[in-house]
Design an enzyme around this catalytic site. Structure first.
Site, short mmCIF file in Angstrom:
data_model
loop_
_atom_site.label_atom_id
_atom_site.label_comp_id
_atom_site.label_asym_id
_atom_site.label_seq_id
_atom_site.Cartn_x
_atom_site.Cartn_y
_atom_site.Cartn_z
N SER A 154 0.84 -1.19 0.00
CA SER A 154 0.00 0.00 0.00
C SER A 154 0.88 1.24 0.00
CB SER A 154 -0.90 0.01 1.24
OG SER A 154 -1.55 1.26 1.39
N TYR A 176 -1.64 -0.48 11.03
CA TYR A 176 -1.68 -1.02 9.67
C TYR A 176 -0.52 -0.54 8.81
CZ TYR A 176 -3.31 -1.87 4.90
OH TYR A 176 -3.39 -2.26 3.59
#
Length: 253
Positions: A154, A176
């Site tokens: 990501s 995350y």
């Protein structure tokens, strides 16, 4: 640069190619499986939830894909070993592994308040799970003529983007985002170790995709998000390795 890859980049697209996509029963993972299946590949749908897994397989088969279910919990050694055995018995090798399974936790979550159990759960799935599955599947990948590994990363894992003034990645993330940074570093080390083996390993950044991980608030469709992983899965033998890409090209670490 990704820009030099043509739309027909793969030297290895054929109906005999075998792929495993983890977390493939929905969202981006399903879209990746569907994209590879549409190219004539045999695609293993890796997922923990039995009903969702079989529903996904049925949907893919109805669309003409050679899909098969792979019961798979990336946090469980026994489950991963059984998945290896299933693919061994079905195909005898694995051409492409897409490590797509992941969990998001809360967002935003400041590092001063994020729960330690949340961090452990995120690391166990997003990092240790990738190591567990990759290492278990490597013997099957080594039997492929064109082995590829794609890790789903990501933009939020990019330290460069995180520290660039004016870049908005959605707020502070103490759980995350750091797991994706860890995954980025891990991919670099795998690329170094696997250099010369023919295994190309790269990270895909799908963009802000509308999935249940973000309450379906993303701006990309799962199909749009899956496109870069599919391109990396079908790289020619002289393609890049140890890099990170999105739809526009190289993403900085």
């Amino acid at each position: 640069m990704l820009a030099v890859m043509s739309e027909n980049t793969s030297e290895n697209t054929s109906e005999s190619m075998v792929a495993l996509v983890t977390g493939a029963n929905k969202g981006i993972g399903y879209a990746i499986a569907a994209g590879l299946g549409a190219r004539g590949w045999s695609v293993g749908v890796g997922a923990r939830d039995g009903q969702r897994r079989e529903d996904a397989v049925a949907k893919l088969r109805a669309a003409g894909a050679d899909a098969f279910g792979v019961p798979l919990d990336v946090t469980d050694d026994g489950s991963v070993s059984a998945a290896v055995q299933l693919i061994e018995e079905r195909a005898g090798r694995l051409d492409v592994l897409v490590n797509n399974a992941g969990v998001a936790g809360g967002w935003p979550d400041e590092p001063t308040t994020v729960g330690l159990e949340t961090v452990r759960r995120l690391v166990e799935t997003n990092v240790i799970g990738v190591i567990r599955v990759t290492n278990a599947m490597l013997p099957l990948l080594h039997r492929s003529e064109h082995p590829r590994i794609v890790n789903q990363s990501s933009h939020v894992g990019s330290l460069t983007l995180q520290t660039t003034p004016g870049v908005d990645l959605g707020g502070i993330s103490g759980g995350y985002a750091p797991t994706k940074t860890y995954l980025n570093a891990l991919t670099i080390q795998y690329a170094k170790e696997l250099s010369g083996t023919g295994i190309l390993i790269n990270n895909a950044c799908p963009g802000y995709v509308a999935t249940d991980l973000n309450g379906f608030n993303g701006t990309h469709t799962p199909e749009q998000g899956a496109a870069i992983a599919i391109r990396l899965a079908t790289l020619p033998d002289d393609g890049p390795t140890g890099q990170q890409f999105d739809e526009n090209g190289v993403v900085p670490w």
